[in-house]
Scaffold this active site. Structure first.
Site, PDB file in Angstrom:
ATOM      1  N   LYS A  24      40.924  21.941 -48.718  1.00 33.09           N
ATOM      2  CA  LYS A  24      41.982  22.894 -48.263  1.00 33.09           C
ATOM      3  C   LYS A  24      42.150  22.956 -46.795  1.00 33.09           C
ATOM      4  O   LYS A  24      43.014  22.586 -46.314  1.00 33.09           O
ATOM      5  CB  LYS A  24      41.845  24.474 -48.578  1.00 33.09           C
ATOM      6  CG  LYS A  24      42.593  25.166 -47.778  1.00 33.09           C
ATOM      7  CD  LYS A  24      42.245  26.875 -48.174  1.00 33.09           C
ATOM      8  CE  LYS A  24      40.873  27.369 -47.287  1.00 33.09           C
ATOM      9  NZ  LYS A  24      41.398  27.870 -45.817  1.00 33.09           N
ATOM     10  N   ASN A  25      40.844  22.839 -46.185  1.00 32.76           N
ATOM     11  CA  ASN A  25      41.079  22.677 -44.663  1.00 32.76           C
ATOM     12  C   ASN A  25      41.060  21.290 -44.168  1.00 32.76           C
ATOM     13  O   ASN A  25      41.471  21.090 -42.834  1.00 32.76           O
ATOM     14  CB  ASN A  25      39.604  23.318 -44.180  1.00 32.76           C
ATOM     15  CG  ASN A  25      39.458  24.976 -44.331  1.00 32.76           C
ATOM     16  OD1 ASN A  25      40.568  25.646 -44.564  1.00 32.76           O
ATOM     17  ND2 ASN A  25      38.468  25.006 -44.150  1.00 32.76           N
ATOM     18  N   CYS A 120      42.469  35.381 -42.847  1.00 36.67           N
ATOM     19  CA  CYS A 120      41.281  36.225 -43.198  1.00 36.67           C
ATOM     20  C   CYS A 120      40.707  37.326 -42.247  1.00 36.67           C
ATOM     21  O   CYS A 120      40.822  36.918 -41.022  1.00 36.67           O
ATOM     22  CB  CYS A 120      40.026  35.380 -43.901  1.00 36.67           C
ATOM     23  SG  CYS A 120      40.547  34.596 -45.117  1.00 36.67           S
ATOM     24  N   ARG A 125      39.218  35.926 -33.776  1.00 36.78           N
ATOM     25  CA  ARG A 125      39.923  34.541 -33.789  1.00 36.78           C
ATOM     26  C   ARG A 125      40.782  34.147 -33.099  1.00 36.78           C
ATOM     27  O   ARG A 125      41.947  33.982 -33.251  1.00 36.78           O
ATOM     28  CB  ARG A 125      40.205  34.287 -35.431  1.00 36.78           C
ATOM     29  CG  ARG A 125      39.334  34.400 -36.336  1.00 36.78           C
ATOM     30  CD  ARG A 125      39.878  34.194 -37.719  1.00 36.78           C
ATOM     31  NE  ARG A 125      39.639  32.594 -38.022  1.00 36.78           N
ATOM     32  CZ  ARG A 125      39.987  32.056 -39.240  1.00 36.78           C
ATOM     33  NH1 ARG A 125      40.548  32.626 -40.098  1.00 36.78           N
ATOM     34  NH2 ARG A 125      39.864  30.816 -39.435  1.00 36.78           N
ATOM     35  N   ASP A 310      31.586  28.887 -44.282  1.00 34.69           N
ATOM     36  CA  ASP A 310      32.279  29.039 -45.400  1.00 34.69           C
ATOM     37  C   ASP A 310      31.169  29.218 -46.899  1.00 34.69           C
ATOM     38  O   ASP A 310      31.757  29.470 -47.707  1.00 34.69           O
ATOM     39  CB  ASP A 310      33.264  28.070 -45.587  1.00 34.69           C
ATOM     40  CG  ASP A 310      34.232  28.140 -44.502  1.00 34.69           C
ATOM     41  OD1 ASP A 310      34.633  29.286 -43.958  1.00 34.69           O
ATOM     42  OD2 ASP A 310      34.856  26.964 -44.188  1.00 34.69           O
ATOM     43  N   ARG A 413      44.459  31.732 -52.224  1.00 40.71           N
ATOM     44  CA  ARG A 413      44.918  31.296 -51.224  1.00 40.71           C
ATOM     45  C   ARG A 413      43.602  29.698 -50.963  1.00 40.71           C
ATOM     46  O   ARG A 413      44.171  28.886 -50.436  1.00 40.71           O
ATOM     47  CB  ARG A 413      44.294  31.807 -49.833  1.00 40.71           C
ATOM     48  CG  ARG A 413      45.441  32.871 -49.626  1.00 40.71           C
ATOM     49  CD  ARG A 413      45.251  33.781 -48.441  1.00 40.71           C
ATOM     50  NE  ARG A 413      45.122  32.579 -47.086  1.00 40.71           N
ATOM     51  CZ  ARG A 413      44.333  32.959 -46.113  1.00 40.71           C
ATOM     52  NH1 ARG A 413      44.024  34.065 -45.860  1.00 40.71           N
ATOM     53  NH2 ARG A 413      44.109  31.896 -45.337  1.00 40.71           N
TER      54      ARG A 413
HETATM   55  N1  EPU Z   1      37.208  30.408 -31.585  1.00 42.26           N
HETATM   56  C1  EPU Z   1      37.600  30.978 -30.439  1.00 42.26           C
HETATM   57  N2  EPU Z   1      38.728  30.447 -29.610  1.00 42.26           N
HETATM   58  C2  EPU Z   1      39.430  29.562 -29.966  1.00 42.26           C
HETATM   59  C3  EPU Z   1      39.075  29.014 -31.375  1.00 42.26           C
HETATM   60  C4  EPU Z   1      37.901  29.629 -31.963  1.00 42.26           C
HETATM   61  O1  EPU Z   1      36.758  32.019 -29.692  1.00 42.26           O
HETATM   62  O2  EPU Z   1      40.425  29.190 -29.618  1.00 42.26           O
HETATM   63  C5  EPU Z   1      36.036  30.963 -32.506  1.00 42.26           C
HETATM   64  C6  EPU Z   1      36.485  31.903 -33.566  1.00 42.26           C
HETATM   65  O3  EPU Z   1      36.836  32.920 -33.245  1.00 42.26           O
HETATM   66  C7  EPU Z   1      35.344  31.500 -34.335  1.00 42.26           C
HETATM   67  C8  EPU Z   1      34.672  30.117 -33.662  1.00 42.26           C
HETATM   68  O4  EPU Z   1      35.197  30.005 -32.583  1.00 42.26           O
HETATM   69  O5  EPU Z   1      34.376  32.634 -33.969  1.00 42.26           O
HETATM   70  C9  EPU Z   1      34.820  29.152 -34.894  1.00 42.26           C
HETATM   71  O6  EPU Z   1      36.375  28.893 -34.905  1.00 42.26           O
HETATM   72  P1  EPU Z   1      36.971  27.309 -35.462  1.00 42.26           P
HETATM   73  O7  EPU Z   1      37.989  27.294 -34.475  1.00 42.26           O
HETATM   74  O8  EPU Z   1      35.727  26.447 -35.395  1.00 42.26           O
HETATM   75  O9  EPU Z   1      37.534  27.617 -36.866  1.00 42.26           O
HETATM   76  P2  EPU Z   1      39.079  27.611 -37.182  1.00 42.26           P
HETATM   77  O10 EPU Z   1      39.603  26.331 -36.983  1.00 42.26           O
HETATM   78  O11 EPU Z   1      39.701  28.779 -36.858  1.00 42.26           O
HETATM   79  C10 EPU Z   1      38.214  26.467 -39.379  1.00 42.26           C
HETATM   80  C11 EPU Z   1      38.391  26.827 -41.117  1.00 42.26           C
HETATM   81  C12 EPU Z   1      37.553  28.016 -41.814  1.00 42.26           C
HETATM   82  C13 EPU Z   1      36.072  27.657 -41.184  1.00 42.26           C
HETATM   83  C14 EPU Z   1      36.149  27.239 -39.693  1.00 42.26           C
HETATM   84  C15 EPU Z   1      34.538  26.771 -39.384  1.00 42.26           C
HETATM   85  C16 EPU Z   1      40.672  25.880 -41.375  1.00 42.26           C
HETATM   86  C17 EPU Z   1      41.978  26.367 -41.724  1.00 42.26           C
HETATM   87  N3  EPU Z   1      39.938  27.051 -41.203  1.00 42.26           N
HETATM   88  O12 EPU Z   1      38.692  27.465 -38.761  1.00 42.26           O
HETATM   89  O13 EPU Z   1      37.925  27.958 -42.576  1.00 42.26           O
HETATM   90  O14 EPU Z   1      35.205  28.720 -41.509  1.00 42.26           O
HETATM   91  O15 EPU Z   1      37.018  26.049 -39.186  1.00 42.26           O
HETATM   92  O16 EPU Z   1      34.145  25.817 -39.912  1.00 42.26           O
HETATM   93  O17 EPU Z   1      40.168  24.810 -41.101  1.00 42.26           O
HETATM   94  C18 EPU Z   1      38.087  29.261 -44.642  1.00 42.26           C
HETATM   95  O18 EPU Z   1      38.323  28.128 -45.235  1.00 42.26           O
HETATM   96  O19 EPU Z   1      37.839  30.216 -45.419  1.00 42.26           O
HETATM   97  C19 EPU Z   1      37.992  29.288 -43.453  1.00 42.26           C
HETATM   98  C20 EPU Z   1      37.826  30.533 -42.731  1.00 42.26           C
END
Ligand code: EPU
Length: 448
Positions: A24-25, A120, A125, A310, A413
């Site tokens: 998915k991601n 979620c 975030r 995850d 989802r």
């Molecule tokens: N963060 C910030 N500022 C930012 C970006 C991130 O503070 O600008 C913080 C977030 O709040 C979090 C941490 O950094 O505490 C990690 O966030 P990251 O940006 O790495 O995650 P993401 O891109 O929002 C993706 C996946 C998530 C997965 C995470 C970590 C997608 C669409 N989502 O999220 O997947 O948990 O990386 O591997 O790719 C899921 O599939 O259930 C899911 C939540």
């Protein structure tokens, strides 16, 4: 769509062979990346989940022609008619990954309009790492009535240091940089398998990207890209969940296309619990032969190659039924323990611990202590995020009696027919519309 619930009835050890869907991601970001080229891109091994449908709608609202072929697990995105750079706010609020079109829109149209993404409820975030570094690349950002308007005369290459290896920020900057003149360097980049899959897709489009030691990605801009023809990697999180289905039921499950080398720490922890893990040639295919006497193991989530956040909630279920006590430390998201209350309702012994080591509430902790119990008991539970929905189904299959889970939209989802794969392995699980069975009942209490 009407409200639904999942019913799981304990069915004994699960056995057999299954394959996982595409990640998915990985697919969501590759779909966003199709905007970088003018023409028809083809993505195969696509999980047909509701997030993929939302991304298809988002791209259609920008003017792209998108076709989902559910049978062949294929998506085509024709971007020739893309004319708009305003992201549909309704889709944006449903799915966090919507923010990933920002980089491609800036690269193609020098502007993007969007609202803050939803998704979620696992933490605040923010998207500050995305915005801060777009600004460094020459993007001006204004807010009018909660709408974020990003605009640039010309994107500029630069050296970017991420204070945290954010998956989304790395992906967004990468996609903006591939069409930016000069060399952009991302230091402390996220290198999750899904990011590497995006890099492979972009390279197929003609992008010039190299990964250097110590988590550095160097992108040398090109003037144009061609559409992609890309097969999405197998989902390591679905693979992990299916292996855990074998673990928590004391079964024997072979995930034929799992990529073991994407999940080293997770597999190591399963082995430490006493489960037998067999890995196929070159890391392709993973089988678990579960021990009947699993031991508790502590773990801490972290950016790749650390233990994936995850899989934190699914792995917690395995600890609830293991011998001994362990600690689980969540370091990626600040509010990813909402499943704890639901597991406690099923009889799990879990204590939330604050930074100072004292007991605290679920919302205030980043660490829990789990003491294994002899049995969990089926009851009514509510899923609050994608991975919690999977954890509760895992708890349900290991519990005595019947478990009824609402919050099925989270399950839909994240997964493409994972319930069918579990049925294939011998689980009694069904998804039913609430209205169909008990028209007046909205409260899960009524379902059992
Ligand atoms: N963060 C910030 N500022 C930012 C970006 C991130 O503070 O600008 C913080 C977030 O709040 C979090 C941490 O950094 O505490 C990690 O966030 P990251 O940006 O790495 O995650 P993401 O891109 O929002 C993706 C996946 C998530 C997965 C995470 C970590 C997608 C669409 N989502 O999220 O997947 O948990 O990386 O591997 O790719 C899921 O599939 O259930 C899911 C939540």
């Amino acid at each position: 769509m009407s409200e639904e619930y999942i019913k799981v009835i304990s069915s004994g050890p699960l056995h057999g062979e299954v394959s996982v869907a595409g990640a998915k991601n990985a697919v969501l970001v590759s779909m966003a990346a199709t905007l970088l080229a003018d023409g028809e891109s083809i993505l195969t091994n696509v999980p047909i989940s509701s997030d993929v449908r939302y991304m298809a709608i988002l791209l259609q609202c920008l003017g792209a022609e998108v076709a989902l072929d559910e049978e062949r697990k294929l998506v085509t995105v024709d971007t020739r008619s893309v004319c708009c750079f305003t992201v549909n706010p309704d889709v944006m609020k449903k799915m966090r990954a919507s923010v990933l079109v920002m980089g491609p829109l800036l690269a193609r149209f020098s502007q993007a309009k969007l609202v803050f993404p939803g998704g979620c409820s696992i933490g605040a975030r923010p998207i500050n790492y995305h915005l801060k570094n777009f600004k460094k690349m020459g993007v001006e950002i204004h807010y009018v009535d909660e709408v974020l308007h990003a605009k640039t005369k010309k994107l500029q290459s630069c050296r970017i240091a991420l204070e945290y290896p954010s998956v989304g920020a790395t992906e967004n900057i990468l996609m903006a940089a591939v069409l930016t003149e000069g060399t952009t360097t991302i230091v402390n980049a996220a290198l999750e398998p899904e990011v590497l899959d995006l890099i492979e897709a972009l390279q197929c489009m003609g992008a010039r990207i190299v990964i250097c030691p110590a988590a550095i990605i160097q992108i040398t801009g090109v003037t144009s890209l061609k559409p992609m023809n890309h097969s999405v990697i197998p989902d390591r999180l679905e693979a992990g969940s299916l292996l855990l289905a074998g673990a928590v039921t004391g079964g024997d499950v072979f995930v034929t296309n799992a990529r073991a080398y994407d999940m080293d720490i997770f597999l190591m922890k399963l082995q430490e619990m006493g489960h037998k893990i067999e890995v196929g040639l070159n890391g392709n295919g993973v089988r678990i032969k579960a021990t009947q006497l699993p031991e508790a193991v502590s773990f801490k989530t972290g950016p790749y190659p650390g233990f994936p956040t995850d899989l934190q909630s699914p792995m917690m279920v395995a600890q609830c039924l293991a011998t001994g006590t362990c600690e689980i430390h969540e370091t990626v998201f600040e509010n990813r323990f909402l499943h704890v209350r639901e597991l406690q309702k099923m009889g799990a012994q879990i204590k939330c611990i604050s930074g100072s080591g004292l007991a605290c509430s679920v919302g205030d902790c980043d660490k829990v202590q789990v003491t294994g119990v002899e049995a969990l008991y089926g009851t009514n539970v509510i899923a609050t995020d994608i991975r919690a929905s999977c954890a509760l189904v895992l708890a349900g299959m290991a519990a005595k009696g019947k478990t009824v889970m609402t919050g099925v939209d989270h399950w839909r989802r994240g997964y493409d027919q994972l319930d069918k794969k579990l049925i294939q392995l011998g689980l009694r699980i069904s998804i039913q519309p609430v209205d169909y069975l008990i028209p007046s009942a909205r409260n899960a209490e009524h379902f059992i």
